[in-house]
Design a protein around this motif. Structure first.
Motif, PDB file in Angstrom:
ATOM      1  N   TYR A  48       0.839  -1.191   0.000  1.00 16.19           N
ATOM      2  CA  TYR A  48       0.000   0.000   0.000  1.00 16.19           C
ATOM      3  C   TYR A  48       0.875   1.243   0.000  1.00 16.19           C
ATOM      4  CZ  TYR A  48       1.023   0.064   5.059  1.00 16.19           C
ATOM      5  OH  TYR A  48       1.661   0.080   6.277  1.00 16.19           O
ATOM      6  N   GLU A  49       0.474   2.355  -0.636  1.00 13.33           N
ATOM      7  CA  GLU A  49      -0.483   2.360  -1.727  1.00 13.33           C
ATOM      8  C   GLU A  49       0.062   3.294  -2.787  1.00 13.33           C
ATOM      9  OE1 GLU A  49      -1.462   3.496   1.282  1.00 13.33           O
ATOM     10  OE2 GLU A  49      -2.103   5.545   1.062  1.00 13.33           O
ATOM     11  N   PHE A  50      -0.335   3.065  -4.028  1.00 15.94           N
ATOM     12  CA  PHE A  50       0.098   3.930  -5.116  1.00 15.94           C
ATOM     13  C   PHE A  50      -0.911   5.068  -5.278  1.00 15.94           C
ATOM     14  CE2 PHE A  50       2.049  -0.178  -6.163  1.00 15.94           C
ATOM     15  CZ  PHE A  50       3.368   0.224  -6.281  1.00 15.94           C
ATOM     16  N   ARG A  51      -0.389   6.295  -5.368  1.00 16.40           N
ATOM     17  CA  ARG A  51      -1.226   7.482  -5.506  1.00 16.40           C
ATOM     18  C   ARG A  51      -0.733   8.279  -6.710  1.00 16.40           C
ATOM     19  NH1 ARG A  51      -0.712   9.160   0.795  1.00 16.40           N
ATOM     20  NH2 ARG A  51       1.364   8.335   0.393  1.00 16.40           N
ATOM     21  N   PRO A  52      -1.638   8.848  -7.511  1.00 20.04           N
ATOM     22  CA  PRO A  52      -1.244   9.385  -8.817  1.00 20.04           C
ATOM     23  C   PRO A  52      -0.691  10.795  -8.813  1.00 20.04           C
ATOM     24  CG  PRO A  52      -3.608   9.551  -8.585  1.00 20.04           C
ATOM     25  CD  PRO A  52      -3.106   8.835  -7.344  1.00 20.04           C
ATOM     26  N   GLU A  53      -0.723  11.495  -7.677  1.00 19.21           N
ATOM     27  CA  GLU A  53      -0.224  12.862  -7.663  1.00 19.21           C
ATOM     28  C   GLU A  53       1.299  12.892  -7.512  1.00 19.21           C
ATOM     29  OE1 GLU A  53      -4.433  12.818  -6.227  1.00 19.21           O
ATOM     30  OE2 GLU A  53      -2.634  11.815  -5.492  1.00 19.21           O
ATOM     31  N   ASN A  54       1.922  13.885  -8.106  1.00 19.02           N
ATOM     32  CA  ASN A  54       3.378  13.996  -8.089  1.00 19.02           C
ATOM     33  C   ASN A  54       3.964  13.935  -6.682  1.00 19.02           C
ATOM     34  OD1 ASN A  54       4.514  14.213 -10.745  1.00 19.02           O
ATOM     35  ND2 ASN A  54       3.522  16.205 -10.965  1.00 19.02           N
ATOM     36  N   ARG A  55       3.308  14.568  -5.715  1.00 20.71           N
ATOM     37  CA  ARG A  55       3.878  14.637  -4.372  1.00 20.71           C
ATOM     38  C   ARG A  55       4.087  13.260  -3.746  1.00 20.71           C
ATOM     39  NH1 ARG A  55       1.739  17.626  -0.273  1.00 20.71           N
ATOM     40  NH2 ARG A  55       0.786  19.172  -1.671  1.00 20.71           N
ATOM     41  N   PHE A  56       3.350  12.257  -4.231  1.00 14.48           N
ATOM     42  CA  PHE A  56       3.441  10.928  -3.644  1.00 14.48           C
ATOM     43  C   PHE A  56       4.371   9.990  -4.412  1.00 14.48           C
ATOM     44  CE2 PHE A  56      -0.997  12.303  -2.552  1.00 14.48           C
ATOM     45  CZ  PHE A  56      -0.751  12.515  -1.209  1.00 14.48           C
TER      46      PHE A  56
ATOM     47  N   ASP B  43       0.725  18.732  -6.605  1.00 15.49           N
ATOM     48  CA  ASP B  43      -0.622  18.183  -6.518  1.00 15.49           C
ATOM     49  C   ASP B  43      -1.184  17.745  -7.869  1.00 15.49           C
ATOM     50  OD1 ASP B  43      -0.625  18.622  -3.794  1.00 15.49           O
ATOM     51  OD2 ASP B  43      -1.521  20.624  -3.973  1.00 15.49           O
ATOM     52  N   ALA B  44      -0.401  17.913  -8.920  1.00 17.35           N
ATOM     53  CA  ALA B  44      -0.873  17.527 -10.256  1.00 17.35           C
ATOM     54  C   ALA B  44      -0.917  16.015 -10.397  1.00 17.35           C
ATOM     55  CB  ALA B  44       0.042  18.115 -11.327  1.00 17.35           C
ATOM     56  N   ARG B  45      -1.948  15.537 -11.079  1.00 25.45           N
ATOM     57  CA  ARG B  45      -2.014  14.112 -11.404  1.00 25.45           C
ATOM     58  C   ARG B  45      -0.962  13.775 -12.450  1.00 25.45           C
ATOM     59  NH1 ARG B  45      -6.176  10.812 -10.744  1.00 25.45           N
ATOM     60  NH2 ARG B  45      -6.178  10.149 -12.928  1.00 25.45           N
ATOM     61  N   ASN B  46      -0.351  12.605 -12.278  1.00 31.46           N
ATOM     62  CA  ASN B  46       0.713  12.178 -13.179  1.00 31.46           C
ATOM     63  C   ASN B  46       0.517  10.697 -13.484  1.00 31.46           C
ATOM     64  OD1 ASN B  46       3.065  11.500 -14.500  1.00 31.46           O
ATOM     65  ND2 ASN B  46       4.454  12.327 -12.945  1.00 31.46           N
ATOM     66  N   PRO B  47      -0.467  10.353 -14.298  1.00 34.80           N
ATOM     67  CA  PRO B  47      -0.757   8.946 -14.573  1.00 34.80           C
ATOM     68  C   PRO B  47       0.421   8.174 -15.140  1.00 34.80           C
ATOM     69  CG  PRO B  47      -2.585  10.312 -15.289  1.00 34.80           C
ATOM     70  CD  PRO B  47      -1.457  11.249 -14.934  1.00 34.80           C
ATOM     71  N   ASN B  48       1.165   8.773 -16.061  1.00 35.81           N
ATOM     72  CA  ASN B  48       2.295   8.056 -16.654  1.00 35.81           C
ATOM     73  C   ASN B  48       3.361   7.756 -15.604  1.00 35.81           C
ATOM     74  OD1 ASN B  48       1.131   8.054 -19.198  1.00 35.81           O
ATOM     75  ND2 ASN B  48       2.143   9.949 -19.825  1.00 35.81           N
TER      76      ASN B  48
END
Length: 370
Positions: A313-321, A333-338
């Motif tokens: 646990y756990e994968f989160r799509p925002e850059n900060r994570f 806080d931007a989403r980064n799917p790739n």
């Protein structure tokens, strides 16, 4: 699932399925399979407020094999989907004047916490609340759903998932986490028997895949007696930060730490009662000083040597994570799917069999393209 979560749970305290069912399980649950399982962490909480039916529905629509509800008991013992025992963080309780007198200040480790706690409210009272986004600064788009959805019980979740499975023609698993059973038992709200009874009450759960998670050892050992190996129920040992001691171990005067459980000997011990190991992903591949991914730890190999599947646990799509390897320049806080897909791929290469993700659509794409 962090140390902070554990302290928050402590605040709340103070304030037989047949073998035939196994054929219906997603393939990765059986030895020898290669496709990793996608577990929708609190549903699809990157896209909808956590633990709402909307979050679970989005996770299922986006291809999650399992949806994950955290379970805590209400004052009258109903298992509710909630991660934060302080209701003020995730609901509109502050706008209910009838509940103003139940607000309390709790001191834990020298810190004062002001809020409303689930164990002070009945099921009927909790159903009067409306949920909201827990981290609006990071996920502001989710706030458009604030106030739309009720808190839901485990029974309601099972019925909802059963309807979704019947509609979609595929099995949809449920991966409930029993939160801090030792703490809730200490205030007269034991959860294990309630959970076993809830499972037995649902026809869907006779065949549907079920992963039961817990950070505590004794709870999983007791559940093993109710859910023998070979059926549709698997048990997952969650692992917290290495220096911490599981709550049940500490309550019994023990000193075994989560770090001890991640040794070769500790993992063999886990395999005597559980099927799956699931630490924080950074305990499987830690970050280097520069924030980039380091080298996988030996725990993955040791776990598989012991006969355990490996989750995280756990994968989160925002850059900060994301690990620094996978961030882009769009802001924290931007989403980064790739970037999230690339990070998941790194863990799959290291041997991960299943994983929690806040965005199951990204997780499904990662599995498809791996």
């Amino acid at each position: 699932m962090t140390d902070t979560d554990r302290r928050t749970v402590m605040m709340a305290a103070l304030a037989g399925v047949g073998v035939a069912a196994a054929a219906k399980l997603p393939a990765a649950r059986r030895p020898g399979s290669h496709a990793a399982l996608v577990i929708g962490h609190r549903g699809a909480c990157a896209l909808r407020p956590e633990h709402t039916l909307a979050s679970y529905a989005k996770a299922i629509a986006d291809g999650a094999d399992y949806i994950e509800p955290d379970l805590m008991p209400s004052k009258d013992g109903v298992l509710m989907a909630l991660h934060e025992p302080d209701l003020g963080k995730v609901s509109d309780i502050a706008s209910h004047p009838e509940f103003a007198d139940r607000r309390k200040v709790v001191t834990i480790g020298g810190q004062r916490v002001d809020g409303w706690f689930i164990n002070d409210f009945t099921f009927a009272e909790l159903k009067r609340l409306r949920l909201k986004e827990r981290i609006p600064d990071i996920r502001p788009a989710n706030t458009r759903y604030d106030g739309m959805f009720q808190m839901v019980s485990f029974d309601e979740i099972v019925d909802f998932v059963a309807a979704e499975a019947a509609t979609r023609g595929r099995p949809i698993g449920i991966a409930p986490e029993l939160k801090a059973p030792t703490i809730f038992a200490s205030i007269g709200l034991p959860v294990e028997d309630r959970f076993v009874a809830a499972v037995a009450a649902h026809r869907y759960l006779r065949d549907a895949p079920l992963i039961v998670q817990c950070f505590e050892i004794a709870t999983l050992e007791r559940l093993r007696g109710h859910f023998p190996r070979g059926g549709s129920v698997q048990l997952m040992q969650l692992i917290d930060d290495a220096p911490l001691v599981p709550l049940d171990v500490a309550a019994a005067g023990g000193t075994t730490r989560y770090g001890d459980m991640m040794t070769r000997q500790g993992l063999r011990r886990i395999a005597t009662y559980a099927d799956i190991l699931a630490p924080d992903i950074r305990a499987l591949i830690p970050l280097r000083a520069d924030g980039r991914l380091g080298t996988p730890t030996p725990a993955i190999g040791w776990a598989k040597e012991a006969g355990l599947l490996v989750g995280g646990y756990e994968f989160r799509p925002e850059n900060r994570f994301l690990a620094a390897d996978f961030k882009n320049g769009a802001g924290g806080d931007a989403r980064n799917p790739n970037g999230s897909i690339a990070e998941i791929h790194a863990y799959l290469r290291a041997g991960m069999d299943q994983f929690f993700t806040d965005d199951p659509g990204i997780g499904r794409q990662a599995v498809r393209t791996y």
